[in-house]
Design a protein around this motif. Sequence first.
Motif, mmCIF file in Angstrom:
data_model
loop_
_atom_site.group_PDB
_atom_site.id
_atom_site.type_symbol
_atom_site.label_atom_id
_atom_site.label_comp_id
_atom_site.label_asym_id
_atom_site.label_seq_id
_atom_site.Cartn_x
_atom_site.Cartn_y
_atom_site.Cartn_z
ATOM 1 N N GLU A 66 -17.163 8.132 19.511
ATOM 2 C CA GLU A 66 -18.113 7.179 19.081
ATOM 3 C C GLU A 66 -19.500 7.825 18.976
ATOM 4 O O GLU A 66 -20.136 7.682 17.916
ATOM 5 N N GLU A 67 -19.828 8.616 19.813
ATOM 6 C CA GLU A 67 -21.119 9.455 19.783
ATOM 7 C C GLU A 67 -21.091 10.052 18.572
ATOM 8 O O GLU A 67 -22.166 10.171 17.797
ATOM 9 N N ALA A 68 -20.059 11.134 18.099
ATOM 10 C CA ALA A 68 -19.983 11.886 16.953
ATOM 11 C C ALA A 68 -20.130 11.069 15.913
ATOM 12 O O ALA A 68 -20.726 11.611 14.814
ATOM 13 N N ALA A 69 -19.228 10.025 15.798
ATOM 14 C CA ALA A 69 -19.283 9.319 14.756
ATOM 15 C C ALA A 69 -20.759 8.604 14.190
ATOM 16 O O ALA A 69 -21.136 8.522 13.144
ATOM 17 N N LYS A 70 -21.236 8.176 15.254
ATOM 18 C CA LYS A 70 -22.618 7.744 15.192
ATOM 19 C C LYS A 70 -23.530 8.319 14.634
ATOM 20 O O LYS A 70 -24.447 8.154 13.864
ATOM 21 N N ASP A 71 -23.537 9.919 15.086
ATOM 22 C CA ASP A 71 -24.190 10.784 14.719
ATOM 23 C C ASP A 71 -23.910 11.295 13.001
ATOM 24 O O ASP A 71 -24.825 11.781 12.454
ATOM 25 N N ALA A 72 -22.421 11.155 12.686
ATOM 26 C CA ALA A 72 -22.104 11.636 11.520
ATOM 27 C C ALA A 72 -22.593 10.462 10.384
ATOM 28 O O ALA A 72 -22.638 10.958 9.103
ATOM 29 N N ILE A 73 -22.581 9.132 10.756
ATOM 30 C CA ILE A 73 -22.554 8.251 9.645
ATOM 31 C C ILE A 73 -23.834 8.066 9.095
ATOM 32 O O ILE A 73 -24.950 8.034 9.896
ATOM 33 N N LEU A 74 -24.255 8.240 7.841
ATOM 34 C CA LEU A 74 -25.690 8.398 7.325
ATOM 35 C C LEU A 74 -25.961 6.838 6.845
ATOM 36 O O LEU A 74 -27.188 6.600 7.032
ATOM 37 N N TYR A 75 -24.878 5.894 6.648
ATOM 38 C CA TYR A 75 -25.310 4.768 6.018
ATOM 39 C C TYR A 75 -24.136 3.750 6.185
ATOM 40 O O TYR A 75 -22.952 4.172 5.881
ATOM 41 N N SER A 76 -24.166 2.808 6.523
ATOM 42 C CA SER A 76 -23.066 1.645 6.694
ATOM 43 C C SER A 76 -23.259 0.764 5.257
ATOM 44 O O SER A 76 -24.310 -0.026 5.281
ATOM 45 N N TYR A 77 -22.272 0.430 4.734
ATOM 46 C CA TYR A 77 -22.335 -0.522 3.522
ATOM 47 C C TYR A 77 -21.624 -1.712 3.959
ATOM 48 O O TYR A 77 -20.402 -1.933 4.771
ATOM 49 N N LYS A 78 -22.312 -2.730 4.117
ATOM 50 C CA LYS A 78 -21.851 -4.322 4.644
ATOM 51 C C LYS A 78 -21.940 -5.393 4.016
ATOM 52 O O LYS A 78 -21.480 -6.227 4.171
ATOM 53 N N GLU A 79 -22.711 -5.301 2.508
ATOM 54 C CA GLU A 79 -22.630 -6.631 1.521
ATOM 55 C C GLU A 79 -21.894 -6.567 0.742
ATOM 56 O O GLU A 79 -20.916 -7.189 0.681
ATOM 57 N N ALA A 80 -21.918 -5.901 -0.339
ATOM 58 C CA ALA A 80 -21.197 -6.177 -1.300
ATOM 59 C C ALA A 80 -19.671 -5.238 -1.328
ATOM 60 O O ALA A 80 -18.809 -5.480 -1.867
ATOM 61 N N ALA A 81 -19.743 -4.320 -0.465
ATOM 62 C CA ALA A 81 -18.285 -3.664 -0.133
ATOM 63 C C ALA A 81 -18.668 -3.231 1.088
ATOM 64 O O ALA A 81 -19.666 -3.288 1.981
ATOM 65 N N SER A 82 -17.493 -2.653 1.825
ATOM 66 C CA SER A 82 -17.570 -2.311 3.320
ATOM 67 C C SER A 82 -17.127 -0.965 3.267
ATOM 68 O O SER A 82 -16.095 -0.272 2.700
ATOM 69 N N GLY A 83 -18.032 -0.068 4.004
ATOM 70 C CA GLY A 83 -17.825 1.206 4.006
ATOM 71 C C GLY A 83 -18.945 2.164 4.607
ATOM 72 O O GLY A 83 -19.867 1.199 5.050
ATOM 73 N N PHE A 84 -18.758 3.185 4.593
ATOM 74 C CA PHE A 84 -19.987 4.312 4.874
ATOM 75 C C PHE A 84 -20.010 5.456 4.373
ATOM 76 O O PHE A 84 -18.979 5.763 3.661
ATOM 77 N N SER A 85 -21.179 6.039 4.829
ATOM 78 C CA SER A 85 -21.367 7.533 4.087
ATOM 79 C C SER A 85 -21.616 8.332 5.315
ATOM 80 O O SER A 85 -22.023 8.083 6.201
ATOM 81 N N ALA A 86 -20.770 9.568 5.288
ATOM 82 C CA ALA A 86 -20.788 10.633 6.349
ATOM 83 C C ALA A 86 -20.403 11.817 5.671
ATOM 84 O O ALA A 86 -19.808 12.253 4.829
ATOM 85 N N LYS A 87 -21.201 12.935 6.322
ATOM 86 C CA LYS A 87 -20.937 14.493 5.963
ATOM 87 C C LYS A 87 -19.611 14.545 6.593
ATOM 88 O O LYS A 87 -19.633 14.801 7.868
#
Length: 121
Positions: A66-87
């Motif tokens: 989870e620590e690696a995931a928290k570091d990798a996620i650049l943005y979480s989309y929560k309103e119009a769509a569900s998802g996230f951006s990550a490198k």
Amino acid sequence: MRSTVKKALIIGLAISALLFVAMADSGSSSEEAKAAVQIVYTEKPGDGEEPEAFHIKTLASVLGSEEAAKDAILYSYKEAASGFSAKLTPQQVAELSKKPGVLQVVPSRTYKLHSGTGMMK
């Protein structure tokens, strides 16, 4: 004269060692060099689960923690769509695409708006 040769030899060996370490390190990150920002579309999380926690859990299943995931996620989309951006690397994209709850993984793109003065007349 001999001490000058010794110093030059020691300096040469030190530089060679540093170059070797730098080359070895760059070889291990060749996959990381191919990493690009991706948009990961997911299903909406279940009742009571926070979207960001769901995104972290989903990405952690590929990255290993989870620590690696928290570091990798650049943005979480929560309103119009569900998802996230990550490198992510191509291998991580392939693995993540197969996970339950992941709908689609697409490269992030930046678009430039073209406006001309003639359009506002």
